[in-house]
Design an enzyme around this catalytic site. Sequence first.
Site, PDB file in Angstrom:
ATOM      1  N   GLN A  86      29.443  62.343  39.715  1.00 29.71           N
ATOM      2  CA  GLN A  86      28.574  62.745  38.620  1.00 29.71           C
ATOM      3  C   GLN A  86      27.214  62.077  38.744  1.00 29.71           C
ATOM      4  OE1 GLN A  86      30.047  63.104  34.642  1.00 29.71           O
ATOM      5  NE2 GLN A  86      32.064  62.345  35.213  1.00 29.71           N
ATOM      6  N   CYS A  97      37.196  74.341  42.345  1.00 26.99           N
ATOM      7  CA  CYS A  97      37.386  75.033  43.629  1.00 26.99           C
ATOM      8  C   CYS A  97      36.447  76.242  43.747  1.00 26.99           C
ATOM      9  CB  CYS A  97      38.846  75.485  43.773  1.00 26.99           C
ATOM     10  SG  CYS A  97      39.923  74.219  44.484  1.00 26.99           S
ATOM     11  N   HIS A 129      40.025  67.302  42.500  1.00 29.75           N
ATOM     12  CA  HIS A 129      39.047  67.890  43.432  1.00 29.75           C
ATOM     13  C   HIS A 129      37.924  66.862  43.627  1.00 29.75           C
ATOM     14  CE1 HIS A 129      37.329  71.660  45.229  1.00 29.75           C
ATOM     15  NE2 HIS A 129      36.360  70.776  45.365  1.00 29.75           N
ATOM     16  N   HIS A 164      39.906  71.142  48.087  1.00 26.04           N
ATOM     17  CA  HIS A 164      40.516  70.458  46.946  1.00 26.04           C
ATOM     18  C   HIS A 164      41.255  69.182  47.378  1.00 26.04           C
ATOM     19  CE1 HIS A 164      42.219  70.534  42.829  1.00 26.04           C
ATOM     20  NE2 HIS A 164      43.299  70.015  43.385  1.00 26.04           N
ATOM     21  N   CYS A 222      41.990  75.253  39.471  1.00 26.52           N
ATOM     22  CA  CYS A 222      41.062  74.106  39.506  1.00 26.52           C
ATOM     23  C   CYS A 222      39.676  74.595  39.103  1.00 26.52           C
ATOM     24  CB  CYS A 222      41.024  73.487  40.899  1.00 26.52           C
ATOM     25  SG  CYS A 222      39.657  72.327  41.101  1.00 26.52           S
ATOM     26  N   ASN A 244      34.007  58.623  39.644  1.00 29.56           N
ATOM     27  CA  ASN A 244      35.268  58.081  39.134  1.00 29.56           C
ATOM     28  C   ASN A 244      36.336  58.698  39.989  1.00 29.56           C
ATOM     29  OD1 ASN A 244      34.332  56.651  36.889  1.00 29.56           O
ATOM     30  ND2 ASN A 244      34.330  58.492  35.629  1.00 29.56           N
ATOM     31  N   SER A 304      39.133  63.395  35.760  1.00 21.99           N
ATOM     32  CA  SER A 304      39.751  64.548  35.107  1.00 21.99           C
ATOM     33  C   SER A 304      40.344  65.553  36.079  1.00 21.99           C
ATOM     34  CB  SER A 304      38.714  65.237  34.221  1.00 21.99           C
ATOM     35  OG  SER A 304      37.641  65.691  35.020  1.00 21.99           O
ATOM     36  N   HIS A 329      34.878  64.881  43.545  1.00 15.65           N
ATOM     37  CA  HIS A 329      33.598  65.109  42.866  1.00 15.65           C
ATOM     38  C   HIS A 329      33.026  63.813  42.330  1.00 15.65           C
ATOM     39  CE1 HIS A 329      36.485  65.028  39.540  1.00 15.65           C
ATOM     40  NE2 HIS A 329      35.482  64.649  38.779  1.00 15.65           N
TER      41      HIS A 329
HETATM   42  P1  H2U Z   1      35.274  63.138  35.685  1.00 13.43           P
HETATM   43  O1  H2U Z   1      36.432  63.591  36.513  1.00 13.43           O
HETATM   44  O2  H2U Z   1      34.681  61.847  36.166  1.00 13.43           O
HETATM   45  O3  H2U Z   1      35.608  63.164  34.234  1.00 13.43           O
HETATM   46  O4  H2U Z   1      34.121  64.208  35.907  1.00 13.43           O
HETATM   47  C1  H2U Z   1      34.306  65.580  35.746  1.00 13.43           C
HETATM   48  C2  H2U Z   1      33.157  66.147  34.970  1.00 13.43           C
HETATM   49  O5  H2U Z   1      33.117  67.549  35.196  1.00 13.43           O
HETATM   50  C3  H2U Z   1      33.299  65.909  33.485  1.00 13.43           C
HETATM   51  O6  H2U Z   1      32.176  65.187  33.023  1.00 13.43           O
HETATM   52  C4  H2U Z   1      32.768  68.195  34.014  1.00 13.43           C
HETATM   53  C5  H2U Z   1      33.337  67.323  32.907  1.00 13.43           C
HETATM   54  O7  H2U Z   1      32.538  67.414  31.756  1.00 13.43           O
HETATM   55  N1  H2U Z   1      33.297  69.556  34.049  1.00 13.43           N
HETATM   56  C6  H2U Z   1      32.439  70.622  33.957  1.00 13.43           C
HETATM   57  O8  H2U Z   1      31.238  70.432  33.825  1.00 13.43           O
HETATM   58  N2  H2U Z   1      32.941  71.886  34.008  1.00 13.43           N
HETATM   59  C7  H2U Z   1      34.264  72.167  34.132  1.00 13.43           C
HETATM   60  O9  H2U Z   1      34.645  73.314  34.159  1.00 13.43           O
HETATM   61  C8  H2U Z   1      35.257  71.088  34.238  1.00 13.43           C
HETATM   62  C9  H2U Z   1      34.737  69.698  34.208  1.00 13.43           C
END
Ligand code: H2U
Length: 356
Positions: free
Chosen positions: A172, A57, A168, A117, A54, A157, A165, A170
């Site tokens: 933004q 993590c 875990h 996680h 992940c 989201n 994505s 999170h």
């Molecule tokens: P979403 O799950 O809402 O897509 O948000 C995850 C964000 O985390 C996504 O914008 C960022 C992605 O660009 N990210 C990082 O900055 N670094 C990483 O190693 C993985 C994901």
Amino acid sequence: MSENTFDLTAHPHTRLNILTGEWVLVSPHRSKRPWQGKVEAPALAQRPAYVEDCYLCPGNTRADGTKNTQYDGPIAFTNDFSALLADTPKGEVDEDELLIARSQKGICRVICFSPRHDLTLPEMELPDIRKVVDLWHTELESLAAVPFIKYIQIFENKGEIMGCSNPHPHGQIWASEDVPMELEKETRQQRKYFQQHGRSLLTAYLEKELKQEDRIIAENEHFVALVPFWAVWPYEAMIISRRHVQSLLQFTPAERDGLAAILKDLTTRYDNLFETSFPYSAGMHQMPFNDGDSHLEWHWHMHFYPPLLRSATVKKFMVGYEMLAHPQRDITPEFAAARLREQPVVHYKKQAGVPA
Ligand code: H2U
Ligand code: ZN
């Protein structure tokens, strides 16, 4: 009631979203259609507390090669794939008022809510959710101190269905040089009301909702969660602060506790509704910064837009008439609020004895 007497619970009608000035078509008669409810087994499987591959993590390496610290509370970092960048050169395009574009500077941050996680907001303990509120506050303060930043959008989201994505927990933050469209609309509507009535639109709206009661989901000393009269998504909700403040920066420590509590309450009810980790896009709306205006019209609030309609897998599609004309819903906001109001505030996994 006579067939000819207009009734919000029976007859098709449009409702106005007073925050945006947009309309939604409500078709309450359609929810009387027979429907053999799909019953799904509750999602009880626990994810592991730590996952080796992940990106989010503690101690793991992110997609850009950065190593996360062994963090033990919420953390924030600059998005490795930021949609907005701070060093974009200034420029404009205007070809005969037909092809119009302008450069956009900004800063994107990612917030991990917890080192765990396997936890989501409703499964986190209150003091840990309060730490997320505090981190939002710190982030907001430092982004608002950047002179070119005019708006700071804090959001989450949640769930694969929302394009999230990574499971875990999170959220933004996207901070931009211009005020985005939804906020332009809400600023215009709130300003109009504030100038005409001398108090905030949401103070007046909240007063009416608390009197009518049928769209209220939950409340505490500082916040109210409700399904707005003009909700588009089946179980759309808003959290509104009882006090008229322009931004999260103005909340007292007691209000920050209250925000953590109402977040846990609402998201637990959401999870309990279909006994699943309830997906949504949610975020807070507050005043624009650094534009020389104190924005007294602004009243802090959060929006929750969940896509689910009838079960953990049956979602509402925004298609056809909704893409081409305007949004439509079948179940009424009052029905949705009643369903959420009747949910227990203990998470269904806890009720089932799944260890945290
Ligand atoms: P979403 O799950 O809402 O897509 O948000 C995850 C964000 O985390 C996504 O914008 C960022 C992605 O660009 N990210 C990082 O900055 N670094 C990483 O190693 C993985 C994901
Ligand atoms: Zn809003």
